[in-house]
Design a protein around this motif. Structure first.
Motif: not given
Length: 427
Positions: A250-252, A258-261, A270-272, A287-294
Motif C-alpha cells: 500500500e502506497d509505497p 511514481g506508483m505506476a512505475e 499495489l493499493a492506495t 490510465e497509468l496503472g498506478s494501483a489495482g486496489i482502492v
C-alpha cells in the motif's frame, strides 16, 4: 415513538480519547485523538449518530450545517447536501494529472465539507433506521455478507508518551517485538490478516518483520503501508525482497506516476488511499496503472452511499476494494460494518484501529465485537449502537481542556525526537 422524521435538534460533541504513541512515516500519534460525535434528533424521538474527524476545519463546517438542519427531513439526503454545500460525488479532491502532494497519513483525503457531509449522512441513515425499525444495511439495499472480516493493524510504537508510564502494549521498535505484538492481536482477536504500518524502520528491517510474521503465522495474509516513505527504486527493491509475502503493498511511494512505475516493475498488487481519494482521480489511476486496489473510506469518500457507488465504479474498471481506517470510535466502526456488509466487490479484509481504542463513546452492550477476526452484521435498527452519556461527557471534558487542535504527528514526534523532520521519501 412517532414516525415524524423532521429534525428538531442537532448536537455536536467534540471528544478526545486516549491513544498509544503509534509510529508512522510522518512521526507519531499524540496522547489524545480528536473526533466529532454528531446526534441528529427527529421530532419523532429518533436519534441518529455520526462520527468524523475532530480537526477545527471539520468542526467549523459541521457547526455551520447544524444551525441550518432543524426542519430538514432525515430522509432528504439531497437536502442534506444542499445544507452542507457539497455534492460528495463531485466535490472531492481535484483531479491529479501529475505526482500527488504527500499529505499527513490519514488526514489528507477529501474536502472539509465532504468529511462533514459523510458524518451527517451516517447520522441521517441511523435515524431513518431507528424510525423504520430497520438496520442501515437494509436501507442500502441489503447485506451481501453476514460477517465483515477485519485485518489486525500493527504499529511500531514507543513504550510511552513523554512523561507517562509505559503503556500496556509496551515498546515495539524492532521486528521481534512486532511479532510479539502480532501474537497478542491474533490471540485476542483471531485476525486472519495482518497489516504493518511501515515507513518507520529501515526498509530492510521492515522486510525482515514481514518474513518473521510469515514464519510465525503461516497462511495469514500480510500487507504493509509505508505512507510514501520510499523512493521508486526503494519501493521496487522492497517489493522484490518481499516477493511472495504480501497480499498487497500500500502506497509505497508518492504520486500516481511514481506508483505506476512501481506497479509496472512488480507483480505484487499495489493499493492506495493516498493517490486515489475521490472519483475524479480514478480515471487517471487506471490510465497509468498506478494501483489495482482502492481503499474505501466512507469518512472522506462522501458517506455510505458514495462508498457503494465507489464499489460499482471499481467493479466496472477492474479495480479491487479494501477498506481504510483511521483512529476511530465505535460509531465509525459500526458505520464501516454497514458499508462493508453491502459491498459485493470487497475483496480484502478491512483495516481498523479499533483494537487500539481503550475507551469508547458507545455503550459496551451494543458495541461492535471483533471475534475470530470478524464482526457480525446485526439486524438492530440503524447502526445498532447507543451512546454512553457518561463516557461522552468525560471525553468531551478532555477535549475541552485541550482545545481545538488539528492532528500533528510531526509535533508529537518532536517531543520524542527533538528536531524531527517529516521527510518523504526518507529512504
Amino acid at each position: 415513538m412517532s414516525g415524524d422524521s423532521t429534525i428538531r435538534a442537532v448536537r455536536l460533541t467534540p471528544v478526545a480519547f486516549a491513544e498509544p504513541p503509534l509510529r508512522n512515516s510522518a512521526g507519531v500519534h499524540g496522547p489524545a485523538v480528536s473526533r466529532l460525535v454528531i446526534e441528529v434528533e427527529t421530532a419523532g424521538g429518533a436519534v441518529g449518530l455520526g462520527e468524523t474527524f475532530g480537526d477545527p476545519a471539520v468542526l467549523a463546517a459541521a457547526r455551520e450545517a447544524a444551525q441550518r438542519l432543524p426542519g430538514v427531513d432525515v430522509f432528504d439526503l439531497a437536502g442534506l447536501g444542499r445544507v452542507v454545500g457539497v455534492d460528495p460525488l463531485v466535490d472531492g479532491q481535484p483531479d491529479i494529472t501529475g505526482p500527488a502532494e504527500v499529505r499527513e497519513p490519514g488526514t489528507f483525503a477529501g474536502t472539509t465539507r465532504v468529511k462533514a457531509y459523510s458524518a451527517f449522512e451516517v447520522a441521517f441513515l441511523d435515524a431513518q433506521g431507528r424510525l423504520l425499525g430497520r438496520p442501515v444495511h437494509q436501507l442500502l439495499g441489503g447485506r451481501v455478507r453476514a460477517e465483515v472480516e477485519f485485518c489486525g493493524y500493527l504499529f511500531f510504537k514507543f513504550g510511552a508518551h513523554p512523561g507517562a508510564p509505559v503503556d500496556d502494549w509496551g515498546e515495539v521498535l524492532d521486528p521481534a517485538a512486532m511479532v510479539g505484538l502480532a501474537r497478542r492481536f491474533a490471540d485476542e482477536y483471531g485476525f486472519g490478516a495482518l497489516k504493518v504500518k511501515g515507513g518507520v524502520l529501515e526498509p530492510d528491517a521492515e522486510v525482515e518483520t514481514l518474513r518473521l510474521l510469515a514464519a510465525e503465522f503461516p497462511g495469514v495474509a500480510l500487507r504493509i503501508d509505508p505512507n510514501a516513505a520510499w523512493t521508486v527504486p526503494t519501493s521496487i527493491r522492497v517489493a522484490e525482497s518481499a516477493a511472495g509475502l504480501l497480499e498487497y503493498l500500500e502506497d509505497p511511494t508518492a504520486g500516481l506516476t511514481g506508483m505506476a512505475e512501481v506497479a509496472a516493475a512488480t507483480p505484487t498488487p499495489l493499493a492506495t488511499n493516498m493517490v486515489v481519494t475521490s472519483f475524479r482521480q480514478i480515471r487517471r489511476c487506471v490510465e497509468l496503472g498506478s494501483a489495482g486496489i482502492v481503499l474505501a473510506d466512507h469518512h472522506f469518500w462522501g458517506g455510505l452511499r458514495a462508498t457503494q457507488q465507489l464499489g460499482a465504479v471499481a467493479a466496472s474498471l477492474g479495480l479491487r476494494l479494501s477498506m481504510h481506517s483511521n483512529s476511530h470510535l465505535g460509531i465509525s466502526l459500526a458505520a464501516m460494518v454497514q458499508a462493508a456488509a453491502v459491498l459485493p466487490g470487497l475483496d480484502y479484509s478491512c483495516d481498523t484501529h479499533y483494537p487500539w481504542t481503550v475507551e469508547d463513546v458507545v455503550d459496551v452492550a451494543g458495541a461492535p465485537v471483533i471475534k475470530d477476526g470478524r464482526v457480525t452484521v446485526g439486524d438492530a435498527p440503524g447502526l445498532g449502537v447507543t451512546l454512553d452519556r457518561d463516557a461522552l461527557a468525560r471525553m468531551h471534558e478532555r477535549w475541552r481542556r485541550g482545545g481545538e487542535q488539528a492532528r500533528d504527528d510531526v509535533a508529537a514526534m518532536r517531543r520524542h525526537v527533538p528536531g524531527w523532520v517529516d521527510r518523504r521519501p526518507r529512504w
